[in-house]
Design an enzyme around this catalytic site. Sequence first.
Site, PDB file in Angstrom:
ATOM      1  N   ASP A  70     -38.463  -3.428 -22.229  1.00 50.75           N
ATOM      2  CA  ASP A  70     -39.046  -2.304 -22.974  1.00 50.75           C
ATOM      3  C   ASP A  70     -40.441  -1.973 -22.438  1.00 50.75           C
ATOM      4  OD1 ASP A  70     -36.757  -2.441 -24.776  1.00 50.75           O
ATOM      5  OD2 ASP A  70     -37.671  -4.316 -25.419  1.00 50.75           O
ATOM      6  N   HIS A  76     -36.669  -5.920 -30.276  1.00 51.94           N
ATOM      7  CA  HIS A  76     -35.995  -5.267 -29.144  1.00 51.94           C
ATOM      8  C   HIS A  76     -34.869  -4.421 -29.739  1.00 51.94           C
ATOM      9  CE1 HIS A  76     -34.155  -4.462 -25.341  1.00 51.94           C
ATOM     10  NE2 HIS A  76     -33.058  -5.103 -25.672  1.00 51.94           N
TER      11      HIS A  76
HETATM   12  P1  NAD Z   1     -21.586  -9.679 -19.899  1.00 51.22           P
HETATM   13  O1  NAD Z   1     -20.512  -9.534 -20.905  1.00 51.22           O
HETATM   14  O2  NAD Z   1     -21.441  -9.002 -18.575  1.00 51.22           O
HETATM   15  O3  NAD Z   1     -21.839 -11.213 -19.582  1.00 51.22           O
HETATM   16  C1  NAD Z   1     -22.018 -12.130 -20.599  1.00 51.22           C
HETATM   17  C2  NAD Z   1     -21.431 -13.436 -20.093  1.00 51.22           C
HETATM   18  O4  NAD Z   1     -21.746 -14.428 -21.072  1.00 51.22           O
HETATM   19  C3  NAD Z   1     -19.917 -13.417 -19.947  1.00 51.22           C
HETATM   20  O5  NAD Z   1     -19.584 -13.832 -18.636  1.00 51.22           O
HETATM   21  C4  NAD Z   1     -19.416 -14.376 -21.006  1.00 51.22           C
HETATM   22  O6  NAD Z   1     -18.266 -15.096 -20.597  1.00 51.22           O
HETATM   23  C5  NAD Z   1     -20.626 -15.295 -21.153  1.00 51.22           C
HETATM   24  N1  NAD Z   1     -20.721 -15.988 -22.427  1.00 51.22           N
HETATM   25  C6  NAD Z   1     -20.376 -15.547 -23.656  1.00 51.22           C
HETATM   26  N2  NAD Z   1     -20.581 -16.514 -24.567  1.00 51.22           N
HETATM   27  C7  NAD Z   1     -21.115 -17.566 -23.904  1.00 51.22           C
HETATM   28  C8  NAD Z   1     -21.524 -18.859 -24.286  1.00 51.22           C
HETATM   29  N3  NAD Z   1     -21.437 -19.278 -25.557  1.00 51.22           N
HETATM   30  N4  NAD Z   1     -21.984 -19.682 -23.331  1.00 51.22           N
HETATM   31  C9  NAD Z   1     -22.065 -19.308 -22.047  1.00 51.22           C
HETATM   32  N5  NAD Z   1     -21.656 -18.093 -21.618  1.00 51.22           N
HETATM   33  C10 NAD Z   1     -21.202 -17.240 -22.538  1.00 51.22           C
HETATM   34  O7  NAD Z   1     -22.960  -9.256 -20.623  1.00 51.22           O
HETATM   35  P2  NAD Z   1     -24.352  -8.911 -19.942  1.00 51.22           P
HETATM   36  O8  NAD Z   1     -24.366  -7.465 -19.612  1.00 51.22           O
HETATM   37  O9  NAD Z   1     -24.658  -9.911 -18.889  1.00 51.22           O
HETATM   38  O10 NAD Z   1     -25.314  -9.087 -21.210  1.00 51.22           O
HETATM   39  C11 NAD Z   1     -25.533 -10.355 -21.779  1.00 51.22           C
HETATM   40  C12 NAD Z   1     -26.369 -10.200 -23.045  1.00 51.22           C
HETATM   41  O11 NAD Z   1     -27.673  -9.713 -22.726  1.00 51.22           O
HETATM   42  C13 NAD Z   1     -25.800  -9.226 -24.080  1.00 51.22           C
HETATM   43  O12 NAD Z   1     -25.967  -9.756 -25.388  1.00 51.22           O
HETATM   44  C14 NAD Z   1     -26.665  -7.985 -23.893  1.00 51.22           C
HETATM   45  O13 NAD Z   1     -26.696  -7.175 -25.043  1.00 51.22           O
HETATM   46  C15 NAD Z   1     -27.995  -8.648 -23.627  1.00 51.22           C
HETATM   47  N6  NAD Z   1     -29.044  -7.811 -23.016  1.00 51.22           N
HETATM   48  C16 NAD Z   1     -30.313  -7.976 -23.464  1.00 51.22           C
HETATM   49  C17 NAD Z   1     -31.353  -7.247 -22.909  1.00 51.22           C
HETATM   50  C18 NAD Z   1     -32.770  -7.405 -23.402  1.00 51.22           C
HETATM   51  O14 NAD Z   1     -33.635  -6.617 -22.972  1.00 51.22           O
HETATM   52  N7  NAD Z   1     -33.085  -8.363 -24.263  1.00 51.22           N
HETATM   53  C19 NAD Z   1     -31.073  -6.344 -21.881  1.00 51.22           C
HETATM   54  C20 NAD Z   1     -29.757  -6.204 -21.433  1.00 51.22           C
HETATM   55  C21 NAD Z   1     -28.744  -6.955 -22.016  1.00 51.22           C
HETATM   56  C1  LMR Z   2     -30.996  -2.858 -23.299  1.00 50.76           C
HETATM   57  O1  LMR Z   2     -32.023  -2.621 -23.917  1.00 50.76           O
HETATM   58  O2  LMR Z   2     -30.636  -2.208 -22.303  1.00 50.76           O
HETATM   59  C2  LMR Z   2     -30.128  -4.010 -23.732  1.00 50.76           C
HETATM   60  O3  LMR Z   2     -30.654  -4.616 -24.876  1.00 50.76           O
HETATM   61  C3  LMR Z   2     -28.709  -3.647 -23.906  1.00 50.76           C
HETATM   62  C4  LMR Z   2     -28.469  -2.825 -25.148  1.00 50.76           C
HETATM   63  O4  LMR Z   2     -27.564  -3.153 -25.923  1.00 50.76           O
HETATM   64  O5  LMR Z   2     -29.195  -1.845 -25.348  1.00 50.76           O
END
Ligand code: NAD
Ligand code: LMR
Length: 327
Positions: free
Chosen positions: A161, A189
């Site tokens: 952000d 967030h």
């Molecule tokens: P994704 O689905 O591509 O990958 C997530 C992976 O986590 C998968 O491979 C899944 O098998 C694995 N997984 C699920 N549960 C698990 C566990 N208990 N232990 C280990 N592995 C596990 O998702 P992504 O795009 O990589 O996003 C991951 C997370 O990050 C999501 O919750 C998304 O919303 C979050 N995210 C946060 C931010 C932020 O700014 N804070 C930004 C982008 C994404």
């Molecule tokens: C983001 O801000 O891009 C991530 O937290 C993914 C989402 O769900 O918005």
Amino acid sequence: MAGPIRVAVTGAAGQIGYSLLFRIASGQMFGPNQKVILQLLEVPIEGPMKALSGVAMELDDCAFPLLESMVLTSDPAVAFRDVHWALLVGSKPRGPGMERADLLKDNGKIFVAQGKIIDEVASDDCRVAVVGNPANTNCMIAAHQAKRLPKSRFTAMVRLDQNRAATQLAKKAGVPVTDVSEIFIYGNHSPSMFADFTHAKIQGKPATTAITDRTWLEDEFLPTVGKRGAAIIAARNLSSAASAANALVDHVRDLCTPGAIHSIAVESDGSYGFSPGVWAGVPVKTTSPGSWEVVKSYTMDSFAQSKIAITNEELVGERDTVKEMLA
Ligand code: NAD
Ligand code: LMR
């Protein structure tokens, strides 16, 4: 060359993992003199474990000088054993039409289990950074499981952000992003976050003198930053990944750099009007590698206070929703 540090990454075969691991192994997170051992956790399901083995082959094929070795596992006790950093990415991302808080019940359970195990098996100096959404509250859940590690070791990522906000201000002012400073993220967030343009600087002067259109700042800038994740999901049909991995590199690198001032979500001590005990984004200064103190010097006007009150209320609401997960 320092001895290797152990870094756990959960969800290592996911989208963010695919961008993140190569950045860590190349030295962008911990610096060009720090070897790493990557301890990669995935769910015990054939598809993700097979995908993880492919990612590991690609890491091998990069011949990174800093990558000492890798552990691939579906056992959290193996993944977190003796780690210095635990990067908690693995969890469900939201899809179109969902808010991040809609993930709370499903993803919260993951952070109860992982918080407990990290506390049992990680290195004494372990730091934990949470990315999986809703990141602030998941981080609070994990921190509450810790009996040995202090809660200050648990931070959640709001750096994406901050980076988004810096770019939006730079574009509006027509300056390079490096001319923007002191833009910090307060609160959750989520769309309620407050990207504090009132103290931001452009070329060292108040951003509000470079961008005099207050209506744009309040009614376009804030929602654009707050809803950027949803805009990316609408465009990609997948949530942000490379930019999220990049933000985590920034988060950890700045937390390892004494003197760096940056936005992270930490346990509130009441600063800036946040309720004590919620995990709220605030500006922090890194005091020593992995440790921080809140920068408390910004005086908030009534507009900023009202924005902080809204995002605080949401964090308090999320905490109420998961109260049974808080040990
Ligand atoms: P994704 O689905 O591509 O990958 C997530 C992976 O986590 C998968 O491979 C899944 O098998 C694995 N997984 C699920 N549960 C698990 C566990 N208990 N232990 C280990 N592995 C596990 O998702 P992504 O795009 O990589 O996003 C991951 C997370 O990050 C999501 O919750 C998304 O919303 C979050 N995210 C946060 C931010 C932020 O700014 N804070 C930004 C982008 C994404
Ligand atoms: C983001 O801000 O891009 C991530 O937290 C993914 C989402 O769900 O918005």
